[in-house]
Design an enzyme around this catalytic site. Sequence first.
Site, PDB file in Angstrom:
ATOM      1  N   SER A  41       0.881  -1.169   0.000  1.00 46.72           N
ATOM      2  CA  SER A  41       0.000   0.000   0.000  1.00 46.72           C
ATOM      3  C   SER A  41       0.921   1.222   0.000  1.00 46.72           C
ATOM      4  O   SER A  41       1.340   1.691   1.043  1.00 46.72           O
ATOM      5  CB  SER A  41      -0.901  -0.010   1.236  1.00 46.72           C
ATOM      6  OG  SER A  41      -0.140   0.087   2.414  1.00 46.72           O
ATOM      7  N   HIS A 154      -2.872  -6.222   2.813  1.00 49.94           N
ATOM      8  CA  HIS A 154      -1.935  -7.244   3.296  1.00 49.94           C
ATOM      9  C   HIS A 154      -2.579  -8.607   3.502  1.00 49.94           C
ATOM     10  O   HIS A 154      -1.950  -9.527   4.040  1.00 49.94           O
ATOM     11  CB  HIS A 154      -1.284  -6.776   4.608  1.00 49.94           C
ATOM     12  CG  HIS A 154      -0.455  -5.547   4.424  1.00 49.94           C
ATOM     13  ND1 HIS A 154      -0.028  -4.764   5.466  1.00 49.94           N
ATOM     14  CD2 HIS A 154       0.032  -4.955   3.300  1.00 49.94           C
ATOM     15  CE1 HIS A 154       0.678  -3.750   4.994  1.00 49.94           C
ATOM     16  NE2 HIS A 154       0.714  -3.837   3.686  1.00 49.94           N
ATOM     17  N   GLN A 162      -6.088  -1.918   7.561  1.00 47.58           N
ATOM     18  CA  GLN A 162      -4.951  -2.755   7.139  1.00 47.58           C
ATOM     19  C   GLN A 162      -4.217  -3.437   8.302  1.00 47.58           C
ATOM     20  O   GLN A 162      -3.831  -4.584   8.205  1.00 47.58           O
ATOM     21  CB  GLN A 162      -3.980  -1.865   6.369  1.00 47.58           C
ATOM     22  CG  GLN A 162      -2.743  -2.558   5.846  1.00 47.58           C
ATOM     23  CD  GLN A 162      -1.847  -1.608   5.070  1.00 47.58           C
ATOM     24  OE1 GLN A 162      -2.101  -1.332   3.906  1.00 47.58           O
ATOM     25  NE2 GLN A 162      -0.809  -1.086   5.702  1.00 47.58           N
ATOM     26  N   GLU A 163      -4.008  -2.695   9.399  1.00 48.96           N
ATOM     27  CA  GLU A 163      -3.191  -3.257  10.482  1.00 48.96           C
ATOM     28  C   GLU A 163      -3.827  -3.011  11.842  1.00 48.96           C
ATOM     29  O   GLU A 163      -4.087  -1.860  12.209  1.00 48.96           O
ATOM     30  CB  GLU A 163      -1.790  -2.631  10.475  1.00 48.96           C
ATOM     31  CG  GLU A 163      -1.036  -2.957   9.204  1.00 48.96           C
ATOM     32  CD  GLU A 163       0.293  -2.220   9.119  1.00 48.96           C
ATOM     33  OE1 GLU A 163       0.911  -1.968  10.170  1.00 48.96           O
ATOM     34  OE2 GLU A 163       0.678  -1.879   8.000  1.00 48.96           O
ATOM     35  N   GLU A 204       2.286  -9.428   6.978  1.00 52.63           N
ATOM     36  CA  GLU A 204       3.153  -8.955   8.057  1.00 52.63           C
ATOM     37  C   GLU A 204       3.080  -9.865   9.274  1.00 52.63           C
ATOM     38  O   GLU A 204       3.471  -9.487  10.379  1.00 52.63           O
ATOM     39  CB  GLU A 204       2.792  -7.507   8.423  1.00 52.63           C
ATOM     40  CG  GLU A 204       3.055  -6.579   7.242  1.00 52.63           C
ATOM     41  CD  GLU A 204       2.795  -5.121   7.540  1.00 52.63           C
ATOM     42  OE1 GLU A 204       2.140  -4.810   8.554  1.00 52.63           O
ATOM     43  OE2 GLU A 204       3.246  -4.291   6.749  1.00 52.63           O
ATOM     44  N   ASP A 241      -3.357   0.942  11.784  1.00 58.00           N
ATOM     45  CA  ASP A 241      -2.965   1.610  10.540  1.00 58.00           C
ATOM     46  C   ASP A 241      -4.091   1.385   9.547  1.00 58.00           C
ATOM     47  O   ASP A 241      -4.308   0.268   9.070  1.00 58.00           O
ATOM     48  CB  ASP A 241      -1.649   1.029   9.981  1.00 58.00           C
ATOM     49  CG  ASP A 241      -1.274   1.688   8.656  1.00 58.00           C
ATOM     50  OD1 ASP A 241      -1.942   2.677   8.259  1.00 58.00           O
ATOM     51  OD2 ASP A 241      -0.310   1.229   8.010  1.00 58.00           O
ATOM     52  N   GLU A 283      -2.815   5.485  12.345  1.00 56.30           N
ATOM     53  CA  GLU A 283      -1.930   5.834  11.220  1.00 56.30           C
ATOM     54  C   GLU A 283      -2.761   5.966   9.939  1.00 56.30           C
ATOM     55  O   GLU A 283      -3.679   5.177   9.708  1.00 56.30           O
ATOM     56  CB  GLU A 283      -0.892   4.706  11.076  1.00 56.30           C
ATOM     57  CG  GLU A 283       0.105   4.907   9.941  1.00 56.30           C
ATOM     58  CD  GLU A 283       1.054   3.699   9.837  1.00 56.30           C
ATOM     59  OE1 GLU A 283       1.373   3.078  10.875  1.00 56.30           O
ATOM     60  OE2 GLU A 283       1.449   3.384   8.708  1.00 56.30           O
ATOM     61  N   ASP A 310       1.931   8.281   7.314  1.00 54.13           N
ATOM     62  CA  ASP A 310       2.818   7.361   6.586  1.00 54.13           C
ATOM     63  C   ASP A 310       2.778   7.742   5.103  1.00 54.13           C
ATOM     64  O   ASP A 310       3.657   8.479   4.625  1.00 54.13           O
ATOM     65  CB  ASP A 310       2.346   5.912   6.835  1.00 54.13           C
ATOM     66  CG  ASP A 310       2.999   4.899   5.908  1.00 54.13           C
ATOM     67  OD1 ASP A 310       4.015   5.237   5.291  1.00 54.13           O
ATOM     68  OD2 ASP A 310       2.495   3.754   5.804  1.00 54.13           O
ATOM     69  N   LYS A 335      10.043   5.176   6.719  1.00 50.89           N
ATOM     70  CA  LYS A 335      10.395   4.005   5.895  1.00 50.89           C
ATOM     71  C   LYS A 335      11.489   4.456   4.946  1.00 50.89           C
ATOM     72  O   LYS A 335      11.254   5.331   4.095  1.00 50.89           O
ATOM     73  CB  LYS A 335       9.184   3.558   5.083  1.00 50.89           C
ATOM     74  CG  LYS A 335       8.046   2.954   5.889  1.00 50.89           C
ATOM     75  CD  LYS A 335       6.812   2.845   4.998  1.00 50.89           C
ATOM     76  CE  LYS A 335       5.730   1.978   5.574  1.00 50.89           C
ATOM     77  NZ  LYS A 335       4.439   2.167   4.847  1.00 50.89           N
ATOM     78  N   HIS A 363       9.195  -1.298   9.017  1.00 47.68           N
ATOM     79  CA  HIS A 363       9.458  -2.274   7.949  1.00 47.68           C
ATOM     80  C   HIS A 363       8.567  -1.963   6.752  1.00 47.68           C
ATOM     81  O   HIS A 363       7.788  -0.998   6.783  1.00 47.68           O
ATOM     82  CB  HIS A 363       9.147  -3.688   8.477  1.00 47.68           C
ATOM     83  CG  HIS A 363       7.672  -3.879   8.794  1.00 47.68           C
ATOM     84  ND1 HIS A 363       7.080  -5.096   8.960  1.00 47.68           N
ATOM     85  CD2 HIS A 363       6.659  -2.971   8.965  1.00 47.68           C
ATOM     86  CE1 HIS A 363       5.787  -4.955   9.218  1.00 47.68           C
ATOM     87  NE2 HIS A 363       5.520  -3.680   9.233  1.00 47.68           N
ATOM     88  N   LYS A 386       7.845  -0.374  14.159  1.00 46.30           N
ATOM     89  CA  LYS A 386       6.722  -1.154  13.631  1.00 46.30           C
ATOM     90  C   LYS A 386       7.304  -2.198  12.695  1.00 46.30           C
ATOM     91  O   LYS A 386       7.838  -1.863  11.647  1.00 46.30           O
ATOM     92  CB  LYS A 386       5.788  -0.199  12.875  1.00 46.30           C
ATOM     93  CG  LYS A 386       4.579  -0.876  12.275  1.00 46.30           C
ATOM     94  CD  LYS A 386       3.595   0.134  11.738  1.00 46.30           C
ATOM     95  CE  LYS A 386       3.506   0.046  10.245  1.00 46.30           C
ATOM     96  NZ  LYS A 386       2.226   0.482   9.691  1.00 46.30           N
TER      97      LYS A 386
END
Length: 419
Positions: A41, A154, A162-163, A204, A241, A283, A310, A335, A363, A386
């Site tokens: 993403s 993911h 997503q997270e 992940e 996130d 996030e 991000d 990142k 990551h 993260k």
Amino acid sequence: MSKITKVIARQVFDSRGTPTVEVEIFSNKISASSICPSGASTGSYEAHEKRDKFNKKYLGKSVLNTVKLINTKISKKIKNQNLHNQEKIDDLLINLDGTQQKKNLGANAILPISIAVKKLSCKIKKIPLYKGFLVKKNFKIPYPLMNIINGGAHSNNGLRIQEFMIRPDKAKSMSDALRMCFLVINNLKKIIIKKGYSTSVGDEGGFAPMINSNEEALKLIVQSIKRSGFKNGRDISICLDVAANELFRNKKYSIHSKKYISASKTIKKYNILINKFKIKSLEDPFNENDWLSWNQFMKSNYKKIQIVGDDLYVTNIRRLKMGFLSNSSNSILIKLNQIGTITETLKVIKYAQLIGFNYIISHRSGDSEDTFISDFAVGTNSNQIKTGSLTRSERVAKYNQLLRIEESLGKYSKMNNIK
Ligand code: PEP
Ligand code: MG
């Protein structure tokens, strides 16, 4: 002075089984290497990642042209350079590319060189990698933002966010932090099995059960935190996130269900989730160009939670300045491959320090056995890292490296502060 005597690039594979670039830098007989990570993403302002679009042998995903470019033109440029002059080498690469978004060489050509140079420089100086950055003493260990349920780009389970992450706020050390996360993950696994869902994991390493409601995922996490003997919001905090770029169309968002609704309704629903599940960090709650919504959300929540950009900032100092001036967030995700070199990343981190932002080293969803970011997080005094779940070796490798760093610091080891 130690000179770069040889540069070797090769195509290897990342954690998704996608080709990526590994670079090995030599100074006579000593060498160090680095593998480039890759996102799923991505923000549209990120530095470019070059792939061989027309090479059908790898479905257009190989990096063989990039490997060739490094082994010829780029290698010539950096050979005989002083290995310890990171800024000069990074500048040579930036200038050789000549574009703002690394369109010519690609960040996947530049970053593994930049990192391998730093690793080799520390190796030759005989200092641990984490001592090669901004911090010179009183090293601190970052808190893990551990992803335990995967959704969005993911996994293919239909979860919109997503997270889903946990942060063990009451942990006294990295080993304590990992033990706390280990307990929650194992209890989550039992709950998921009992509900009849699959315990397979996403990109992940977090579970990717076939559920499609954010609230259901959050309830599972709250239950597993409780079962592990911890209090949600005190011992362990839930962090999300959203990766909202993926859920944005015609100025509307489809974060809370498949239906697209206005930004103001989306904010109201965020506020409900934050209160109900005691969420401490959010996030990318909005699209990378929707500065207005970021600002609106920030105005009412900046004291309460960590609001992380991000895709909004893409580790780019110009965008971070825009975000600071327009009061868009209070934190930034870092990142390295979003910008391309260590030198540029350090400039962003120094600016984040100046304006009092949290900066979280991260990551990518496509990652590798390279554990550079663990040392980088400690060496830049980042208070959080993260790097996925406590499964899949490319994620666990980063945590294991943090355990080694903690051990090497011995009685001087301390957790960083979360503000
Ligand atoms: C993220 O969005 O924060 C992330 C790590 O995923 P990706 O690497 O796919 O951008
Ligand atoms: Mg993100």
